[in-house]
Enzyme design. Sequence first.
Site, short mmCIF file in Angstrom:
data_model
loop_
_atom_site.label_atom_id
_atom_site.label_comp_id
_atom_site.label_asym_id
_atom_site.label_seq_id
_atom_site.Cartn_x
_atom_site.Cartn_y
_atom_site.Cartn_z
N PHE A 234 35.95 40.48 36.61
CA PHE A 234 34.33 41.10 36.24
C PHE A 234 33.65 41.98 37.25
CE2 PHE A 234 33.39 37.76 39.20
CZ PHE A 234 32.37 38.30 39.94
N LYS B 230 42.70 44.40 28.57
CA LYS B 230 41.74 43.15 28.24
C LYS B 230 40.95 42.85 29.30
CE LYS B 230 41.18 39.38 28.94
NZ LYS B 230 39.80 38.87 29.38
N CYS C 227 36.14 42.09 46.14
CA CYS C 227 37.58 41.57 46.93
C CYS C 227 37.59 42.12 48.25
CB CYS C 227 38.74 41.99 46.05
SG CYS C 227 38.99 44.10 46.13
N GLU D 142 38.07 31.50 49.09
CA GLU D 142 37.42 32.62 49.01
C GLU D 142 35.95 32.02 48.29
OE1 GLU D 142 38.56 35.06 45.64
OE2 GLU D 142 37.56 36.71 46.81
P1 NAD Z 1 39.46 35.88 36.94
O1 NAD Z 1 40.81 35.64 37.77
O2 NAD Z 1 38.56 34.63 36.90
O3 NAD Z 1 39.43 36.91 35.59
C1 NAD Z 1 40.25 38.04 35.86
C2 NAD Z 1 40.98 38.33 34.36
O4 NAD Z 1 41.79 37.22 34.31
C3 NAD Z 1 39.85 38.26 33.37
O5 NAD Z 1 40.13 39.18 32.35
C4 NAD Z 1 40.21 36.87 32.85
O6 NAD Z 1 39.98 36.43 31.28
C5 NAD Z 1 41.42 36.63 33.07
N1 NAD Z 1 42.16 35.11 33.22
C6 NAD Z 1 41.01 34.06 33.79
N2 NAD Z 1 41.79 33.13 34.03
C7 NAD Z 1 43.04 33.29 33.32
C8 NAD Z 1 43.98 32.41 33.02
N3 NAD Z 1 44.03 31.17 33.42
N4 NAD Z 1 45.32 32.87 32.28
C9 NAD Z 1 45.08 34.32 31.85
N5 NAD Z 1 44.04 34.97 32.14
C10 NAD Z 1 43.15 34.64 32.80
O7 NAD Z 1 38.71 36.71 38.19
P2 NAD Z 1 37.29 37.06 38.01
O8 NAD Z 1 36.36 35.93 38.66
O9 NAD Z 1 36.89 37.95 36.76
O10 NAD Z 1 37.28 38.17 39.42
C11 NAD Z 1 37.02 37.93 40.70
C12 NAD Z 1 38.19 37.70 41.51
O11 NAD Z 1 39.03 39.10 41.29
C13 NAD Z 1 38.16 37.20 42.93
O12 NAD Z 1 38.87 36.47 43.34
C14 NAD Z 1 38.40 38.64 43.55
O13 NAD Z 1 38.78 38.36 44.89
C15 NAD Z 1 39.43 39.26 42.64
N6 NAD Z 1 39.59 40.74 42.66
C16 NAD Z 1 40.71 41.19 43.35
C17 NAD Z 1 40.59 42.53 43.87
C18 NAD Z 1 41.83 43.10 44.64
O14 NAD Z 1 42.20 44.35 44.61
N7 NAD Z 1 42.57 42.20 45.07
C19 NAD Z 1 39.90 43.34 43.17
C20 NAD Z 1 38.73 42.86 42.61
C21 NAD Z 1 38.68 41.55 42.34
#
Ligand code: NAD
Length: 503
Positions: free
Chosen positions: A156, A180, A288, A388
């Site tokens: 997000f 997605k 992140c 985190e």
């Molecule tokens: P999230 O993992 O909840 O969701 C990310 C995506 O994965 C979404 O599209 C979601 O629908 C999907 N998803 C969530 N749980 C899932 C599961 N169990 N199985 C399959 N798909 C699933 O992450 P978020 O809350 O949207 O984003 C924040 C996180 O992203 C933080 O941990 C942040 O550090 C990380 N992030 C990392 C980077 C990087 O470059 N390392 C960049 C941006 C964000």
Amino acid sequence: MNDQTTPIKSVPLLINGKFIESQASKLIPVTDPATQNVIANVPCATENEVAETIENGKTAFENWKNVSVGDRARLMLRYQHILKEHHDELGEIVAKETGKNIEDAKGDVWRGIEVVEHACNIASLVMGETVENVARKIDCYSITQPLGVCVGITPFNFPAMIPLWMFPMAIACGNTFILKPSEQDPLTPTRLGELFMEAGAPDGLLQIVHGDKSVVNQLLVHKDTPAISFVGSVAAGEHIYRTGTHHLKRVQALAGAKNHMVVMPDAQKKHVINNLLGSSVGAAGQRCMAISVAVFVGEARNWIPEVRDALAKIRPGVWHDKNAAYGPLISPEAKKRVLRFISEGKKSGAECILDGSECQIDGYPDGNWVGPTMFKSVTTDMSIYKEEIFGPVLVALEAENLEDAIKLVNENPYGNGTSIFTSSGAAARKYQHEIKVGQVGINVPVPVPLPMFSFTGWRKSFYGDQHAYGKQAVKFYTETKTVTARWFEEDIDTGVNTSITLK
Ligand code: NAD
């Protein structure tokens, strides 16, 4: 409160060039994080719809893989131009659905445009290598070829930049792509898709399906999705990496972070404090690459009260409030999670020297507000240090010297970004060399590289292939084929004797 009277629109899927309403039975509300007003409903695409996108992607690939590299670049040039024309409009969509302040939201769009600019240069990025006469009259060269239907799953917190990290490079390489996006802010990626079609993208090149983990899981296990790019939390990243590789796919999963800023006593104090403010609580700490840990080395520990006082002067606010430093958290659940960490921090013995738990913003009583929060006397066994938080919470630790600070950072489970503030070249060089983290800033708080470099992460911050983003992404989205060729069965009689005998 949600006292709306206008009907809520359902976010369309982009399937084979058309924006269609999903037949989904499950809808997830998309809410304005400052008010809780529902601004859209996002469908969880049905199994048939997901299967259809994969089939369409395969059909489109058969043609697209043979389109000239010049035409692929031209599509990216048009897209880059259109994105720039719509830069401010996209920024506003980002701001409204994420709550980010408008300048921050425009930055999200801009960083994505930079990747599209990079994709315009695809011809020189996919070039292979050639060596003539690897054996007598035999040449050897490599060519790069696309993989097929690639998949991207995005978080997000950067709804423009992160989708744009993925599909322009994958498509410029000759693949088709299924995105997605996060179910929490799907409107920005939808607009990115509309503009891509406006740029002249053939049907089926980019398709967008919405939904939660069930949609992801279907894409993950399908035999015709050879490459999966993921950005998001550690829990989802580990699941996606395990499942994708179990199904013998290529997977890159960029995951969570706990980024440290090491503050040396010879750093410029004002510079340190200014940089800590934006990098720790900017975007409500939902980056992140946010600095969530400050390690004060030696006498620099005396600056902790001034950092606290500076943080206490800033406040969150609604996206168009020019005086607000950052916006609300993305959801009430995210806020609850951050408040849980603040409470755990207090119970574990850390000293909460600034507490934003009770933050309220006039006119927006239902916003997911958390004010700037800071802890000191934090130790490495506490959950506020180990995990985190993804909120506007800065934890301060102290170290006797640089060696100790480096050891501390290297022992943290995450390795996404880090920075050191110092006026010593020797200290900076030592830090750069010894630190085990993917992105390193020297007197720069948030060292996000431009797309001509790689973006990576160590330990729990990255799983899989190390070729994410930008220049290196070409390696992820293509196969290399090495050709060894003898061109002629018989010598051509040129009348010149070309044979020599080596001594
Ligand atoms: P999230 O993992 O909840 O969701 C990310 C995506 O994965 C979404 O599209 C979601 O629908 C999907 N998803 C969530 N749980 C899932 C599961 N169990 N199985 C399959 N798909 C699933 O992450 P978020 O809350 O949207 O984003 C924040 C996180 O992203 C933080 O941990 C942040 O550090 C990380 N992030 C990392 C980077 C990087 O470059 N390392 C960049 C941006 C964000």
